[in-house]
Design a protein around this motif. Structure first.
Motif, mmCIF file in Angstrom:
data_model
loop_
_atom_site.group_PDB
_atom_site.id
_atom_site.type_symbol
_atom_site.label_atom_id
_atom_site.label_comp_id
_atom_site.label_asym_id
_atom_site.label_seq_id
_atom_site.Cartn_x
_atom_site.Cartn_y
_atom_site.Cartn_z
ATOM 1 N N GLY A 244 0.762 -1.245 0.000
ATOM 2 C CA GLY A 244 0.000 0.000 0.000
ATOM 3 C C GLY A 244 0.789 1.290 0.000
ATOM 4 N N GLU A 245 2.099 1.226 -0.095
ATOM 5 C CA GLU A 245 2.903 2.449 -0.109
ATOM 6 C C GLU A 245 2.664 3.187 -1.430
ATOM 7 O OE1 GLU A 245 4.249 5.134 1.412
ATOM 8 O OE2 GLU A 245 5.205 3.629 2.670
ATOM 9 N N THR A 246 2.679 4.515 -1.365
ATOM 10 C CA THR A 246 2.418 5.316 -2.561
ATOM 11 C C THR A 246 3.693 5.562 -3.367
ATOM 12 O OG1 THR A 246 2.797 7.464 -1.497
ATOM 13 C CG2 THR A 246 0.558 6.526 -1.343
ATOM 14 N N ASP A 247 3.512 5.746 -4.664
ATOM 15 C CA ASP A 247 4.649 6.063 -5.525
ATOM 16 C C ASP A 247 5.297 7.379 -5.120
ATOM 17 O OD1 ASP A 247 4.506 3.762 -7.060
ATOM 18 O OD2 ASP A 247 3.347 4.689 -8.671
ATOM 19 N N SER B 150 10.298 9.663 -3.103
ATOM 20 C CA SER B 150 10.869 10.713 -2.247
ATOM 21 C C SER B 150 11.787 10.186 -1.150
ATOM 22 C CB SER B 150 9.732 11.518 -1.606
ATOM 23 O OG SER B 150 8.974 12.164 -2.607
ATOM 24 N N VAL B 151 11.958 8.894 -1.051
ATOM 25 C CA VAL B 151 12.794 8.341 0.024
ATOM 26 C C VAL B 151 14.215 8.885 -0.048
ATOM 27 C CG1 VAL B 151 13.827 6.209 0.949
ATOM 28 C CG2 VAL B 151 11.392 6.279 0.402
ATOM 29 N N ALA B 152 14.764 8.996 -1.233
ATOM 30 C CA ALA B 152 16.145 9.477 -1.367
ATOM 31 C C ALA B 152 16.296 10.932 -0.924
ATOM 32 C CB ALA B 152 16.628 9.319 -2.804
ATOM 33 N N VAL B 153 15.201 11.679 -0.924
ATOM 34 C CA VAL B 153 15.235 13.094 -0.537
ATOM 35 C C VAL B 153 14.283 13.342 0.627
ATOM 36 C CG1 VAL B 153 15.998 13.944 -2.793
ATOM 37 C CG2 VAL B 153 13.540 13.643 -2.338
ATOM 38 N N TRP B 154 14.227 12.400 1.533
ATOM 39 C CA TRP B 154 13.257 12.458 2.628
ATOM 40 C C TRP B 154 13.378 13.714 3.480
ATOM 41 C CZ3 TRP B 154 15.013 12.614 7.621
ATOM 42 C CH2 TRP B 154 16.342 12.208 7.832
ATOM 43 N N ARG B 155 14.566 14.256 3.605
ATOM 44 C CA ARG B 155 14.747 15.461 4.424
ATOM 45 C C ARG B 155 13.991 16.653 3.839
ATOM 46 N NH1 ARG B 155 19.586 12.861 5.284
ATOM 47 N NH2 ARG B 155 20.296 12.824 7.446
ATOM 48 N N GLU B 156 13.912 16.707 2.522
ATOM 49 C CA GLU B 156 13.257 17.831 1.842
ATOM 50 C C GLU B 156 11.791 17.559 1.538
ATOM 51 O OE1 GLU B 156 16.254 16.507 0.628
ATOM 52 O OE2 GLU B 156 17.442 18.030 1.644
ATOM 53 N N SER B 157 11.327 16.362 1.801
ATOM 54 C CA SER B 157 9.959 15.980 1.449
ATOM 55 C C SER B 157 9.009 16.123 2.642
ATOM 56 C CB SER B 157 9.938 14.527 0.971
ATOM 57 O OG SER B 157 8.611 14.105 0.763
ATOM 58 N N PRO B 158 7.816 16.657 2.385
ATOM 59 C CA PRO B 158 6.818 16.755 3.456
ATOM 60 C C PRO B 158 6.008 15.466 3.633
ATOM 61 C CG PRO B 158 5.947 17.754 1.473
ATOM 62 C CD PRO B 158 7.364 17.322 1.155
ATOM 63 N N LEU B 159 6.366 14.416 2.915
ATOM 64 C CA LEU B 159 5.548 13.199 2.875
ATOM 65 C C LEU B 159 5.810 12.211 3.998
ATOM 66 C CD1 LEU B 159 5.665 12.560 -0.983
ATOM 67 C CD2 LEU B 159 3.879 13.720 0.355
ATOM 68 N N PHE B 160 6.793 12.495 4.859
ATOM 69 C CA PHE B 160 7.152 11.554 5.918
ATOM 70 C C PHE B 160 6.892 12.173 7.285
ATOM 71 C CE2 PHE B 160 9.749 10.776 2.193
ATOM 72 C CZ PHE B 160 9.379 9.463 1.913
ATOM 73 N N SER C 164 8.330 10.162 13.046
ATOM 74 C CA SER C 164 8.908 8.861 13.402
ATOM 75 C C SER C 164 9.594 8.231 12.188
ATOM 76 C CB SER C 164 7.859 7.922 13.999
ATOM 77 O OG SER C 164 6.862 7.603 13.060
ATOM 78 N N GLU C 165 9.021 8.384 11.008
ATOM 79 C CA GLU C 165 9.670 7.870 9.794
ATOM 80 C C GLU C 165 10.978 8.612 9.535
ATOM 81 O OE1 GLU C 165 5.676 6.491 7.350
ATOM 82 O OE2 GLU C 165 6.333 8.593 7.227
ATOM 83 N N ARG C 166 10.983 9.911 9.755
ATOM 84 C CA ARG C 166 12.210 10.709 9.586
ATOM 85 C C ARG C 166 13.297 10.243 10.555
ATOM 86 N NH1 ARG C 166 11.629 15.097 6.546
ATOM 87 N NH2 ARG C 166 9.523 15.681 5.947
ATOM 88 N N ALA C 167 12.906 9.950 11.777
ATOM 89 C CA ALA C 167 13.871 9.463 12.769
ATOM 90 C C ALA C 167 14.445 8.118 12.335
ATOM 91 C CB ALA C 167 13.197 9.344 14.131
ATOM 92 N N ALA C 168 13.597 7.233 11.831
ATOM 93 C CA ALA C 168 14.065 5.920 11.376
ATOM 94 C C ALA C 168 14.958 6.048 10.147
ATOM 95 C CB ALA C 168 12.870 5.021 11.072
#
Length: 151
Positions: A64-67, A72-82, A85-89
């Motif tokens: 169920g994860e979205t595209d 955006s995982v590679a740029v998670w710091r700049e993404s508002p999608l996380f 707790s996900e940012r910490a992990a």
């Protein structure tokens, strides 16, 4: 590209049993599966493991994860999608995976941020997922396992 050999975890059946047992333990905690999948994907991106990135994206989508988030995982710091707790992990995954890049790669700040969001069992699951992913990345990159296989 053709693999140099079969995955060592498949060549040695006892290794595969141990890996399955470890995976079962990781997934027995209350750590969100989506968080573990994000950690797996980011670790695999850092290590350049095409097989694990491909398989991880496939599994995350299946669950169920979205595209948008996967892209955006590679740029998670700049993404508002996380969420926090996900940012910490993800920060912990990066620090542990890059442990040889600098002294004290897992800083107190990174650790404390993760510990604020996860209990000891969940942190253990995240650390074991990072370690297991690093193991698979090294096996797959060394043997040149091509992308395209899923689990």
């Amino acid at each position: 590209m053709k693999a140099r050999m079969n995955n060592p975890a498949l060549v040695l059946p006892d290794a595969q049993k141990a890996i399955h047992a470890l995976n079962k333990v990781i997934n027995s905690t209350e750590t969100p599966e989506s968080t573990l999948e994000l950690v797996h994907l980011r670790t695999s991106q850092i290590n350049g493991c095409a097989a694990c990135v491909f398989g991880g994206v496939h599994k995350a989508r299946k669950n169920g994860e979205t595209d948008d988030r996967l892209h955006s995982v590679a740029v998670w710091r700049e993404s508002p999608l996380f969420n926090e707790s996900e940012r910490a992990a993800l920060a912990l995954a990066e620090a542990v995976t890059r442990i040889a890049d600098r002294p004290e790669s897992v800083t107190d700040e990174v650790w404390e941020h993760a510990a604020k969001h996860f209990d000891e069992a969940q942190l253990s699951a995240i650390l074991l997922m990072i370690g297991m992913t690093n193991l698979f990345n090294r096996l797959n990159v060394s043997t040149r396992l091509p992308a395209g296989q899923t689990w």
